[in-house]
Design a protein around this motif. Structure first.
Motif, PDB file in Angstrom:
ATOM      1  N   ALA A   1     -13.902 -53.621  -7.556  1.00  0.00           N
ATOM      2  CA  ALA A   1     -13.957 -54.485  -8.734  1.00  0.00           C
ATOM      3  C   ALA A   1     -12.755 -55.413  -8.768  1.00  0.00           C
ATOM      4  O   ALA A   1     -11.659 -55.064  -8.302  1.00  0.00           O
ATOM      5  CB  ALA A   1     -14.007 -53.651 -10.004  1.00  0.00           C
ATOM      6  N   CYS A   2     -12.954 -56.623  -9.317  1.00  0.00           N
ATOM      7  CA  CYS A   2     -11.858 -57.574  -9.460  1.00  0.00           C
ATOM      8  C   CYS A   2     -11.073 -57.244 -10.721  1.00  0.00           C
ATOM      9  O   CYS A   2     -11.661 -57.102 -11.806  1.00  0.00           O
ATOM     10  CB  CYS A   2     -12.407 -58.995  -9.542  1.00  0.00           C
ATOM     11  N   VAL A   3      -9.763 -57.091 -10.602  1.00  0.00           N
ATOM     12  CA  VAL A   3      -8.933 -56.747 -11.760  1.00  0.00           C
ATOM     13  C   VAL A   3      -7.674 -57.603 -11.811  1.00  0.00           C
ATOM     14  O   VAL A   3      -7.218 -58.137 -10.790  1.00  0.00           O
ATOM     15  CB  VAL A   3      -8.514 -55.246 -11.763  1.00  0.00           C
ATOM     16  N   GLU A   4      -7.148 -57.743 -13.012  1.00  0.00           N
ATOM     17  CA  GLU A   4      -5.831 -58.342 -13.244  1.00  0.00           C
ATOM     18  C   GLU A   4      -4.884 -57.207 -13.631  1.00  0.00           C
ATOM     19  O   GLU A   4      -5.252 -56.340 -14.435  1.00  0.00           O
ATOM     20  CB  GLU A   4      -5.909 -59.360 -14.375  1.00  0.00           C
ATOM     21  N   VAL A   5      -3.686 -57.217 -13.055  1.00  0.00           N
ATOM     22  CA  VAL A   5      -2.721 -56.173 -13.384  1.00  0.00           C
ATOM     23  C   VAL A   5      -1.407 -56.804 -13.826  1.00  0.00           C
ATOM     24  O   VAL A   5      -0.898 -57.733 -13.193  1.00  0.00           O
ATOM     25  CB  VAL A   5      -2.502 -55.217 -12.176  1.00  0.00           C
ATOM     26  N   GLU A   6      -0.889 -56.334 -14.938  1.00  0.00           N
ATOM     27  CA  GLU A   6       0.446 -56.699 -15.402  1.00  0.00           C
ATOM     28  C   GLU A   6       1.344 -55.483 -15.177  1.00  0.00           C
ATOM     29  O   GLU A   6       0.910 -54.340 -15.412  1.00  0.00           O
ATOM     30  CB  GLU A   6       0.409 -57.083 -16.878  1.00  0.00           C
ATOM     31  N   TYR A   7       2.572 -55.734 -14.724  1.00  0.00           N
ATOM     32  CA  TYR A   7       3.383 -54.599 -14.306  1.00  0.00           C
ATOM     33  C   TYR A   7       4.873 -54.868 -14.490  1.00  0.00           C
ATOM     34  O   TYR A   7       5.318 -56.010 -14.673  1.00  0.00           O
ATOM     35  CB  TYR A   7       3.105 -54.273 -12.840  1.00  0.00           C
ATOM     36  N   ILE A   8       5.626 -53.789 -14.393  1.00  0.00           N
ATOM     37  CA  ILE A   8       7.093 -53.828 -14.380  1.00  0.00           C
ATOM     38  C   ILE A   8       7.538 -53.524 -12.952  1.00  0.00           C
ATOM     39  O   ILE A   8       7.073 -52.553 -12.345  1.00  0.00           O
ATOM     40  CB  ILE A   8       7.683 -52.801 -15.356  1.00  0.00           C
TER      41      ILE A   8
ATOM     42  N   THR B   1     -10.440 -55.650 -15.913  1.00  0.00           N
ATOM     43  CA  THR B   1     -11.416 -56.265 -15.012  1.00  0.00           C
ATOM     44  C   THR B   1     -11.495 -57.758 -15.295  1.00  0.00           C
ATOM     45  O   THR B   1     -11.237 -58.214 -16.405  1.00  0.00           O
ATOM     46  CB  THR B   1     -12.800 -55.616 -15.173  1.00  0.00           C
ATOM     47  N   GLU B   2     -11.872 -58.536 -14.255  1.00  0.00           N
ATOM     48  CA  GLU B   2     -11.867 -59.995 -14.341  1.00  0.00           C
ATOM     49  C   GLU B   2     -13.121 -60.591 -13.694  1.00  0.00           C
ATOM     50  O   GLU B   2     -13.918 -59.885 -13.082  1.00  0.00           O
ATOM     51  CB  GLU B   2     -10.619 -60.554 -13.638  1.00  0.00           C
ATOM     52  N   HIS B   3     -13.285 -61.936 -13.836  1.00  0.00           N
ATOM     53  CA  HIS B   3     -14.339 -62.671 -13.144  1.00  0.00           C
ATOM     54  C   HIS B   3     -14.204 -62.468 -11.641  1.00  0.00           C
ATOM     55  O   HIS B   3     -13.101 -62.465 -11.090  1.00  0.00           O
ATOM     56  CB  HIS B   3     -14.237 -64.174 -13.443  1.00  0.00           C
ATOM     57  N   ASP B   4     -15.344 -62.358 -10.948  1.00  0.00           N
ATOM     58  CA  ASP B   4     -15.335 -62.124  -9.510  1.00  0.00           C
ATOM     59  C   ASP B   4     -14.605 -63.214  -8.739  1.00  0.00           C
ATOM     60  O   ASP B   4     -13.952 -62.942  -7.730  1.00  0.00           O
ATOM     61  CB  ASP B   4     -16.772 -62.016  -8.979  1.00  0.00           C
ATOM     62  N   TYR B   5     -14.729 -64.487  -9.186  1.00  0.00           N
ATOM     63  CA  TYR B   5     -14.166 -65.582  -8.396  1.00  0.00           C
ATOM     64  C   TYR B   5     -12.649 -65.492  -8.277  1.00  0.00           C
ATOM     65  O   TYR B   5     -12.070 -66.033  -7.332  1.00  0.00           O
ATOM     66  CB  TYR B   5     -14.582 -66.936  -8.981  1.00  0.00           C
ATOM     67  N   LYS B   6     -12.006 -64.806  -9.187  1.00  0.00           N
ATOM     68  CA  LYS B   6     -10.550 -64.701  -9.120  1.00  0.00           C
ATOM     69  C   LYS B   6     -10.083 -63.758  -8.019  1.00  0.00           C
ATOM     70  O   LYS B   6      -8.886 -63.680  -7.740  1.00  0.00           O
ATOM     71  CB  LYS B   6      -9.995 -64.267 -10.477  1.00  0.00           C
ATOM     72  N   CYS B   7     -11.027 -63.070  -7.406  1.00  0.00           N
ATOM     73  CA  CYS B   7     -10.699 -62.204  -6.276  1.00  0.00           C
ATOM     74  C   CYS B   7     -11.447 -62.614  -5.013  1.00  0.00           C
ATOM     75  O   CYS B   7     -11.562 -61.843  -4.067  1.00  0.00           O
ATOM     76  CB  CYS B   7     -11.034 -60.749  -6.600  1.00  0.00           C
ATOM     77  N   SER B   8     -11.970 -63.837  -5.020  1.00  0.00           N
ATOM     78  CA  SER B   8     -12.808 -64.277  -3.903  1.00  0.00           C
ATOM     79  C   SER B   8     -12.021 -64.797  -2.725  1.00  0.00           C
ATOM     80  O   SER B   8     -12.585 -65.168  -1.713  1.00  0.00           O
ATOM     81  CB  SER B   8     -13.768 -65.381  -4.379  1.00  0.00           C
TER      82      SER B   8
ATOM     83  N   LEU C   1     -20.546 -68.403 -12.206  1.00  0.00           N
ATOM     84  CA  LEU C   1     -20.088 -67.554 -13.296  1.00  0.00           C
ATOM     85  C   LEU C   1     -21.221 -67.211 -14.254  1.00  0.00           C
ATOM     86  O   LEU C   1     -22.176 -67.965 -14.409  1.00  0.00           O
ATOM     87  CB  LEU C   1     -18.975 -68.252 -14.082  1.00  0.00           C
ATOM     88  N   LEU C   2     -21.088 -66.078 -14.900  1.00  0.00           N
ATOM     89  CA  LEU C   2     -21.961 -65.739 -16.020  1.00  0.00           C
ATOM     90  C   LEU C   2     -21.530 -66.592 -17.197  1.00  0.00           C
ATOM     91  O   LEU C   2     -20.413 -66.475 -17.696  1.00  0.00           O
ATOM     92  CB  LEU C   2     -21.854 -64.251 -16.342  1.00  0.00           C
TER      93      LEU C   2
END
Length: 397
Positions: free
Chosen positions: A37-44, A56-63, A279-280
Protein backbone atom coordinates in the motif's frame (compact mmCIF):
# COMPACT_ATOMS: atom_id res chain seq x y z
CA UNK A 1 6.70 -5.01 5.88
CA UNK A 2 4.57 -4.06 8.88
CA UNK A 3 3.97 -5.42 12.38
CA UNK A 4 1.94 -8.62 12.64
CA UNK A 5 -1.23 -8.47 14.68
CA UNK A 6 -1.34 -4.70 15.00
CA UNK A 7 0.29 -1.41 14.07
CA UNK A 8 2.80 -0.92 16.89
CA UNK A 9 6.28 -2.11 16.07
CA UNK A 10 8.67 -1.95 13.13
CA UNK A 11 7.51 -0.81 9.69
CA UNK A 12 9.71 -0.99 6.58
CA UNK A 13 8.58 1.66 4.11
CA UNK A 14 10.43 2.07 0.83
CA UNK A 15 13.38 0.18 2.30
CA UNK A 16 13.64 2.33 5.46
CA UNK A 17 12.79 1.11 8.99
CA UNK A 18 10.43 3.12 11.22
CA UNK A 19 9.26 2.38 14.74
CA UNK A 20 5.60 3.03 15.53
CA UNK A 21 4.41 3.34 19.13
CA UNK A 22 1.06 3.77 20.87
CA UNK A 23 1.49 7.53 20.32
CA UNK A 24 1.76 7.17 16.53
CA UNK A 25 -1.29 8.35 14.58
CA UNK A 26 -2.62 5.85 12.03
CA UNK A 27 -4.94 6.96 9.24
CA UNK A 28 -6.52 4.66 6.66
CA UNK A 29 -8.67 7.12 4.72
CA UNK A 30 -7.26 5.92 1.38
CA UNK A 31 -7.57 2.23 2.14
CA UNK A 32 -6.31 -0.29 4.64
CA UNK A 33 -2.68 -0.75 5.64
CA UNK A 34 -1.15 -3.66 3.76
CA UNK A 35 2.18 -4.65 2.29
CA UNK A 36 2.40 -2.78 -1.02
CA UNK A 37 0.00 0.00 0.00
CA UNK A 38 1.08 3.59 -0.65
CA UNK A 39 1.61 5.49 2.61
CA UNK A 40 2.88 8.82 3.89
CA UNK A 41 5.01 8.74 7.03
CA UNK A 42 5.93 11.59 9.34
CA UNK A 43 8.78 10.85 11.70
CA UNK A 44 11.42 12.03 14.16
CA UNK A 45 14.99 11.41 13.01
CA UNK A 46 16.94 8.78 14.84
CA UNK A 47 18.05 5.18 14.56
CA UNK A 48 15.55 3.82 13.88
CA UNK A 49 13.25 6.68 12.86
CA UNK A 50 10.28 7.24 15.17
CA UNK A 51 7.02 7.42 13.21
CA UNK A 52 4.61 10.08 14.48
CA UNK A 53 2.05 9.47 11.72
CA UNK A 54 1.46 6.80 9.08
CA UNK A 55 -1.35 7.34 6.59
CA UNK A 56 -2.43 5.63 3.38
CA UNK A 57 -2.24 7.82 0.25
CA UNK A 58 -3.17 8.04 -3.46
CA UNK A 59 -1.41 5.35 -5.50
CA UNK A 60 0.27 7.85 -7.85
CA UNK A 61 2.39 9.23 -5.02
CA UNK A 62 4.19 5.90 -4.88
CA UNK A 63 4.32 5.26 -8.62
CA UNK A 64 7.92 6.31 -9.00
CA UNK A 65 7.07 9.40 -11.05
CA UNK A 66 8.91 11.89 -8.87
CA UNK A 67 10.87 14.87 -10.10
CA UNK A 68 10.97 15.73 -13.79
CA UNK A 69 9.15 18.32 -15.84
CA UNK A 70 7.07 21.12 -14.54
CA UNK A 71 9.42 23.11 -12.39
CA UNK A 72 10.08 21.02 -9.32
CA UNK A 73 7.30 18.45 -9.59
CA UNK A 74 7.44 15.61 -7.11
CA UNK A 75 4.68 13.16 -8.00
CA UNK A 76 3.10 12.71 -11.44
CA UNK A 77 -0.43 11.49 -11.92
CA UNK A 78 -3.45 11.57 -14.20
CA UNK A 79 -7.19 11.63 -13.79
CA UNK A 80 -10.47 11.76 -15.68
CA UNK A 81 -12.90 14.20 -14.13
CA UNK A 82 -15.71 16.68 -14.70
CA UNK A 83 -14.88 20.40 -14.99
CA UNK A 84 -16.51 22.22 -12.07
CA UNK A 85 -15.00 25.64 -12.85
CA UNK A 86 -12.10 27.12 -14.82
CA UNK A 87 -10.54 30.56 -15.46
CA UNK A 88 -11.70 32.59 -18.44
CA UNK A 89 -8.24 32.76 -19.99
CA UNK A 90 -7.43 29.13 -19.04
CA UNK A 91 -4.41 30.25 -16.97
CA UNK A 92 -5.09 30.00 -13.27
CA UNK A 93 -7.03 27.72 -10.94
CA UNK A 94 -9.23 24.88 -12.24
CA UNK A 95 -11.69 22.79 -10.23
CA UNK A 96 -11.92 19.33 -11.80
CA UNK A 97 -13.49 16.24 -10.24
CA UNK A 98 -13.49 17.87 -6.82
CA UNK A 99 -9.76 18.65 -6.98
CA UNK A 100 -7.87 21.91 -7.56
CA UNK A 101 -5.29 22.27 -10.32
CA UNK A 102 -3.14 25.25 -11.30
CA UNK A 103 -2.56 25.86 -15.01
CA UNK A 104 0.21 28.15 -16.26
CA UNK A 105 1.85 29.13 -19.54
CA UNK A 106 3.49 25.70 -19.83
CA UNK A 107 0.20 23.80 -19.56
CA UNK A 108 -0.95 22.14 -22.80
CA UNK A 109 -4.66 22.64 -23.59
CA UNK A 110 -6.43 20.40 -26.11
CA UNK A 111 -10.06 20.93 -27.18
CA UNK A 112 -10.29 18.75 -30.29
CA UNK A 113 -13.41 16.82 -29.29
CA UNK A 114 -15.34 19.56 -27.48
CA UNK A 115 -14.59 23.01 -26.03
CA UNK A 116 -13.85 23.60 -22.37
CA UNK A 117 -17.05 24.12 -20.38
CA UNK A 118 -18.50 23.22 -17.01
CA UNK A 119 -19.72 19.63 -17.18
CA UNK A 120 -17.19 18.49 -19.77
CA UNK A 121 -15.18 15.35 -19.00
CA UNK A 122 -11.44 15.96 -19.30
CA UNK A 123 -8.23 14.04 -18.89
CA UNK A 124 -5.67 15.83 -16.71
CA UNK A 125 -1.99 15.01 -16.50
CA UNK A 126 -0.41 16.75 -13.53
CA UNK A 127 2.28 16.80 -10.91
CA UNK A 128 2.05 17.54 -7.20
CA UNK A 129 4.82 19.70 -5.71
CA UNK A 130 6.34 19.67 -2.22
CA UNK A 131 3.63 22.09 -1.03
CA UNK A 132 0.90 19.65 -2.18
CA UNK A 133 -0.15 21.94 -5.05
CA UNK A 134 -1.40 20.15 -8.18
CA UNK A 135 0.08 21.64 -11.37
CA UNK A 136 -1.64 20.79 -14.66
CA UNK A 137 0.75 19.59 -17.36
CA UNK A 138 -2.01 18.87 -19.89
CA UNK A 139 -5.80 19.25 -19.90
CA UNK A 140 -7.65 17.51 -22.74
CA UNK A 141 -11.41 17.43 -23.36
CA UNK A 142 -13.16 14.10 -23.97
CA UNK A 143 -16.91 14.77 -24.15
CA UNK A 144 -19.73 16.87 -22.72
CA UNK A 145 -21.71 15.12 -19.97
CA UNK A 146 -24.35 17.84 -19.70
CA UNK A 147 -27.78 17.15 -21.23
CA UNK A 148 -28.77 14.33 -23.53
CA UNK A 149 -29.67 11.94 -20.70
CA UNK A 150 -33.28 11.66 -21.83
CA UNK A 151 -32.50 11.26 -25.51
CA UNK A 152 -33.79 7.69 -25.71
CA UNK A 153 -31.79 4.48 -26.11
CA UNK A 154 -29.47 5.78 -28.84
CA UNK A 155 -26.06 7.33 -28.41
CA UNK A 156 -25.47 10.59 -26.57
CA UNK A 157 -25.34 9.37 -22.97
CA UNK A 158 -21.61 9.96 -22.50
CA UNK A 159 -20.77 10.20 -18.85
CA UNK A 160 -24.04 8.56 -17.81
CA UNK A 161 -23.85 5.07 -19.31
CA UNK A 162 -22.77 1.85 -17.66
CA UNK A 163 -23.31 -1.87 -17.38
CA UNK A 164 -23.62 -4.39 -14.57
CA UNK A 165 -23.57 -8.09 -13.79
CA UNK A 166 -25.76 -9.70 -11.14
CA UNK A 167 -28.57 -12.03 -10.21
CA UNK A 168 -32.20 -11.15 -10.86
CA UNK A 169 -33.83 -10.38 -7.51
CA UNK A 170 -37.17 -9.29 -8.96
CA UNK A 171 -38.66 -8.79 -12.42
CA UNK A 172 -41.96 -7.55 -13.85
CA UNK A 173 -44.90 -9.94 -13.82
CA UNK A 174 -46.85 -10.56 -17.00
CA UNK A 175 -44.13 -9.24 -19.28
CA UNK A 176 -40.61 -7.88 -19.40
CA UNK A 177 -41.30 -4.14 -19.25
CA UNK A 178 -41.17 -2.48 -15.87
CA UNK A 179 -38.79 -2.48 -12.91
CA UNK A 180 -36.06 -5.10 -12.66
CA UNK A 181 -33.97 -5.52 -9.52
CA UNK A 182 -30.56 -6.93 -10.40
CA UNK A 183 -27.88 -7.33 -7.77
CA UNK A 184 -29.99 -5.23 -5.39
CA UNK A 185 -30.19 -2.31 -7.87
CA UNK A 186 -33.29 -1.17 -9.78
CA UNK A 187 -33.37 -0.74 -13.58
CA UNK A 188 -36.30 0.39 -15.73
CA UNK A 189 -37.06 -1.63 -18.87
CA UNK A 190 -39.32 0.02 -21.45
CA UNK A 191 -40.58 -0.68 -24.96
CA UNK A 192 -37.15 0.08 -26.44
CA UNK A 193 -35.22 -2.26 -24.13
CA UNK A 194 -33.81 -5.30 -25.91
CA UNK A 195 -33.91 -8.73 -24.25
CA UNK A 196 -31.79 -11.79 -25.01
CA UNK A 197 -32.10 -15.21 -23.36
CA UNK A 198 -29.31 -17.16 -25.05
CA UNK A 199 -27.96 -18.45 -21.72
CA UNK A 200 -31.27 -19.56 -20.24
CA UNK A 201 -34.66 -18.02 -19.60
CA UNK A 202 -35.21 -14.94 -17.47
CA UNK A 203 -36.18 -15.85 -13.92
CA UNK A 204 -35.54 -14.76 -10.37
CA UNK A 205 -32.04 -16.00 -9.55
CA UNK A 206 -30.83 -16.00 -13.15
CA UNK A 207 -27.49 -14.36 -13.82
CA UNK A 208 -27.77 -11.41 -16.24
CA UNK A 209 -25.87 -8.52 -17.73
CA UNK A 210 -27.63 -5.17 -18.05
CA UNK A 211 -26.49 -2.25 -20.19
CA UNK A 212 -28.05 1.05 -19.08
CA UNK A 213 -27.90 4.83 -18.81
CA UNK A 214 -29.10 7.21 -16.11
CA UNK A 215 -31.79 9.74 -17.09
CA UNK A 216 -32.37 13.22 -15.67
CA UNK A 217 -34.60 11.74 -12.97
CA UNK A 218 -31.71 9.60 -11.75
CA UNK A 219 -33.30 6.35 -12.96
CA UNK A 220 -31.21 3.65 -14.58
CA UNK A 221 -32.87 2.87 -17.91
CA UNK A 222 -31.95 -0.53 -19.32
CA UNK A 223 -31.07 -0.54 -23.01
CA UNK A 224 -30.40 -4.28 -22.97
CA UNK A 225 -30.83 -7.16 -20.51
CA UNK A 226 -29.40 -10.58 -21.35
CA UNK A 227 -28.84 -13.83 -19.52
CA UNK A 228 -25.17 -14.69 -19.21
CA UNK A 229 -22.73 -17.18 -17.74
CA UNK A 230 -20.29 -14.36 -17.00
CA UNK A 231 -19.91 -12.43 -13.72
CA UNK A 232 -17.81 -9.52 -14.95
CA UNK A 233 -14.78 -10.94 -13.17
CA UNK A 234 -16.19 -11.01 -9.63
CA UNK A 235 -13.91 -12.68 -7.12
CA UNK A 236 -16.86 -14.32 -5.32
CA UNK A 237 -20.08 -15.83 -6.75
CA UNK A 238 -22.06 -13.83 -4.19
CA UNK A 239 -20.51 -10.52 -5.32
CA UNK A 240 -21.90 -8.29 -8.08
CA UNK A 241 -20.24 -5.92 -10.56
CA UNK A 242 -21.26 -2.37 -11.48
CA UNK A 243 -19.54 -0.16 -14.06
CA UNK A 244 -20.36 3.54 -14.09
CA UNK A 245 -19.29 7.09 -13.29
CA UNK A 246 -18.58 8.51 -9.84
CA UNK A 247 -21.12 11.20 -8.96
CA UNK A 248 -20.32 11.61 -5.26
CA UNK A 249 -17.51 10.41 -3.01
CA UNK A 250 -16.20 10.98 0.51
CA UNK A 251 -13.85 13.86 1.26
CA UNK A 252 -11.18 13.71 2.46
CA UNK A 253 -10.18 10.13 1.80
CA UNK A 254 -12.11 7.21 0.36
CA UNK A 255 -13.92 5.76 3.36
CA UNK A 256 -17.62 6.59 3.50
CA UNK A 257 -20.53 6.96 1.08
CA UNK A 258 -20.13 6.86 -2.70
CA UNK A 259 -22.67 7.37 -5.50
CA UNK A 260 -21.98 5.67 -8.85
CA UNK A 261 -24.59 6.28 -11.58
CA UNK A 262 -27.20 6.94 -8.95
CA UNK A 263 -26.33 3.89 -6.82
CA UNK A 264 -25.35 4.56 -3.21
CA UNK A 265 -22.51 2.36 -1.96
CA UNK A 266 -20.51 2.29 1.26
CA UNK A 267 -16.74 1.85 1.54
CA UNK A 268 -14.79 1.06 4.70
CA UNK A 269 -11.17 0.21 5.51
CA UNK A 270 -11.65 -3.32 4.12
CA UNK A 271 -12.50 -1.95 0.65
CA UNK A 272 -9.75 -2.20 -1.98
CA UNK A 273 -9.11 1.12 -3.75
CA UNK A 274 -7.24 0.79 -7.04
CA UNK A 275 -6.35 3.84 -9.13
CA UNK A 276 -5.25 1.80 -12.15
CA UNK A 277 -6.27 4.41 -14.76
CA UNK A 278 -6.34 7.74 -13.02
CA UNK A 279 -7.37 9.05 -9.65
CA UNK A 280 -10.63 8.23 -7.94
CA UNK A 281 -12.51 11.50 -8.46
CA UNK A 282 -15.89 12.92 -9.48
CA UNK A 283 -16.43 11.84 -13.09
CA UNK A 284 -14.06 8.87 -12.94
CA UNK A 285 -15.28 5.69 -14.67
CA UNK A 286 -15.04 2.85 -12.19
CA UNK A 287 -15.51 -0.87 -11.75
CA UNK A 288 -17.22 -1.64 -8.45
CA UNK A 289 -17.42 -5.07 -6.89
CA UNK A 290 -19.97 -5.11 -4.11
CA UNK A 291 -22.19 -7.17 -1.85
CA UNK A 292 -25.78 -6.36 -0.96
CA UNK A 293 -27.35 -6.99 2.43
CA UNK A 294 -30.26 -5.36 4.20
CA UNK A 295 -30.56 -2.71 1.51
CA UNK A 296 -26.91 -1.64 1.93
CA UNK A 297 -24.42 -1.95 -0.95
CA UNK A 298 -20.95 -2.57 0.47
CA UNK A 299 -18.00 -2.07 -1.85
CA UNK A 300 -15.34 -4.74 -1.64
CA UNK A 301 -13.33 -3.13 -4.46
CA UNK A 302 -13.41 0.00 -6.61
CA UNK A 303 -11.02 0.49 -9.53
CA UNK A 304 -10.66 3.25 -12.12
CA UNK A 305 -10.74 2.57 -15.88
CA UNK A 306 -10.41 4.73 -18.98
CA UNK A 307 -14.02 5.90 -19.64
CA UNK A 308 -15.85 4.46 -22.66
CA UNK A 309 -14.92 6.52 -25.72
CA UNK A 310 -12.22 8.49 -23.88
CA UNK A 311 -9.20 6.65 -25.27
CA UNK A 312 -6.94 8.50 -27.76
CA UNK A 313 -7.49 6.03 -30.62
CA UNK A 314 -10.58 5.74 -32.84
CA UNK A 315 -10.64 3.07 -35.56
CA UNK A 316 -13.16 1.50 -37.92
CA UNK A 317 -13.03 -1.92 -39.45
CA UNK A 318 -14.57 -5.32 -40.09
CA UNK A 319 -14.82 -7.74 -37.16
CA UNK A 320 -12.53 -10.63 -38.03
CA UNK A 321 -12.24 -12.80 -34.95
CA UNK A 322 -11.84 -13.00 -31.21
CA UNK A 323 -10.73 -15.61 -28.69
CA UNK A 324 -14.00 -17.48 -29.16
CA UNK A 325 -14.56 -19.21 -32.49
CA UNK A 326 -17.60 -18.16 -34.50
CA UNK A 327 -19.84 -15.30 -33.39
CA UNK A 328 -18.50 -12.90 -30.81
CA UNK A 329 -19.79 -13.31 -27.27
CA UNK A 330 -20.99 -9.99 -25.94
CA UNK A 331 -20.66 -11.27 -22.38
CA UNK A 332 -17.08 -12.45 -22.77
CA UNK A 333 -14.51 -11.68 -20.07
CA UNK A 334 -10.99 -10.63 -21.05
CA UNK A 335 -10.40 -11.74 -24.63
CA UNK A 336 -8.65 -10.60 -27.81
CA UNK A 337 -10.79 -9.33 -30.67
CA UNK A 338 -9.39 -8.62 -34.15
CA UNK A 339 -11.08 -5.71 -35.91
CA UNK A 340 -9.75 -4.14 -39.10
CA UNK A 341 -6.54 -6.13 -38.80
CA UNK A 342 -5.76 -4.85 -35.30
CA UNK A 343 -5.86 -6.84 -32.06
CA UNK A 344 -7.77 -5.36 -29.12
CA UNK A 345 -7.94 -6.56 -25.54
CA UNK A 346 -11.58 -6.64 -24.47
CA UNK A 347 -12.14 -6.59 -20.70
CA UNK A 348 -15.29 -6.65 -18.53
CA UNK A 349 -15.00 -2.83 -18.41
CA UNK A 350 -15.27 -2.53 -22.22
CA UNK A 351 -18.59 -1.03 -23.37
CA UNK A 352 -19.96 -3.43 -26.01
CA UNK A 353 -22.63 -1.55 -27.93
CA UNK A 354 -24.51 -3.55 -30.57
CA UNK A 355 -27.39 -1.09 -30.93
CA UNK A 356 -26.16 0.20 -34.32
CA UNK A 357 -25.21 -3.21 -35.65
CA UNK A 358 -24.52 -6.77 -34.55
CA UNK A 359 -21.04 -7.39 -33.20
CA UNK A 360 -20.55 -10.59 -35.14
CA UNK A 361 -17.75 -11.76 -37.39
CA UNK A 362 -17.99 -10.09 -40.79
CA UNK A 363 -19.81 -6.98 -39.59
CA UNK A 364 -18.27 -3.55 -39.06
CA UNK A 365 -17.47 -1.77 -35.81
CA UNK A 366 -16.06 1.45 -34.40
CA UNK A 367 -13.40 0.93 -31.73
CA UNK A 368 -12.10 3.40 -29.17
CA UNK A 369 -8.93 2.27 -27.42
CA UNK A 370 -5.75 3.14 -25.54
CA UNK A 371 -2.33 1.46 -25.36
CA UNK A 372 -1.11 -0.39 -22.28
CA UNK A 373 2.03 -2.50 -22.16
CA UNK A 374 2.16 -2.67 -25.95
CA UNK A 375 -1.46 -3.84 -26.24
CA UNK A 376 -4.47 -1.91 -27.54
CA UNK A 377 -7.24 -2.02 -24.91
CA UNK A 378 -10.78 -1.32 -26.12
CA UNK A 379 -12.85 1.09 -24.05
CA UNK A 380 -15.84 0.83 -26.38
CA UNK A 381 -16.80 -1.26 -29.41
CA UNK A 382 -19.87 -0.07 -31.33
CA UNK A 383 -21.49 -2.12 -34.07
CA UNK A 384 -22.14 -0.28 -37.35
CA UNK A 385 -24.59 -1.17 -40.11
CA UNK A 386 -23.48 0.11 -43.51
CA UNK A 387 -26.34 1.26 -45.70
CA UNK A 388 -24.17 2.12 -48.72
CA UNK A 389 -20.69 1.28 -49.96
CA UNK A 390 -18.90 3.23 -52.67
CA UNK A 391 -16.07 1.68 -54.67
CA UNK A 392 -13.75 4.12 -56.46
CA UNK A 393 -11.07 3.30 -59.01
CA UNK A 394 -7.46 3.70 -57.97
CA UNK A 395 -5.60 6.53 -59.67
CA UNK A 396 -1.98 7.54 -59.85
CA UNK A 397 -0.04 10.59 -60.91
Amino acid sequence: SMPAGGFVGTWVIDGVSYTASAATRFEQEHGAFAVGACVEVEYISGTPRQATKIATEHDYKCSGGSGGSGGGGEYHGEMYGIINSFPQGLIGQWQIGGMTFVADASTVFEQERVSFAVGVLVEVKFYTDANNVNHAIKIETKYDTEGGQDGGHGEGHEGHEGHAYGRVDAMPSGGLQGTWTIGGIDYIADAATRFEQEHGAFSVGANVKVRYYTNNAGQRVATKIETTSETGGSTDPNHFKLYGFVEQMPSPGFVGQWVVNGVTLTADVTTQFQESHGLLAIGAFVEVEYTQSGGVNHMTKIETHVPPGAGPNDDFGRVESNAVAGALRLDASTAVWIIGGKSYLVTPATDLNDLGGALTVGNYALVNSYSANGQLVATRISGVTLSHQIFLPATSR
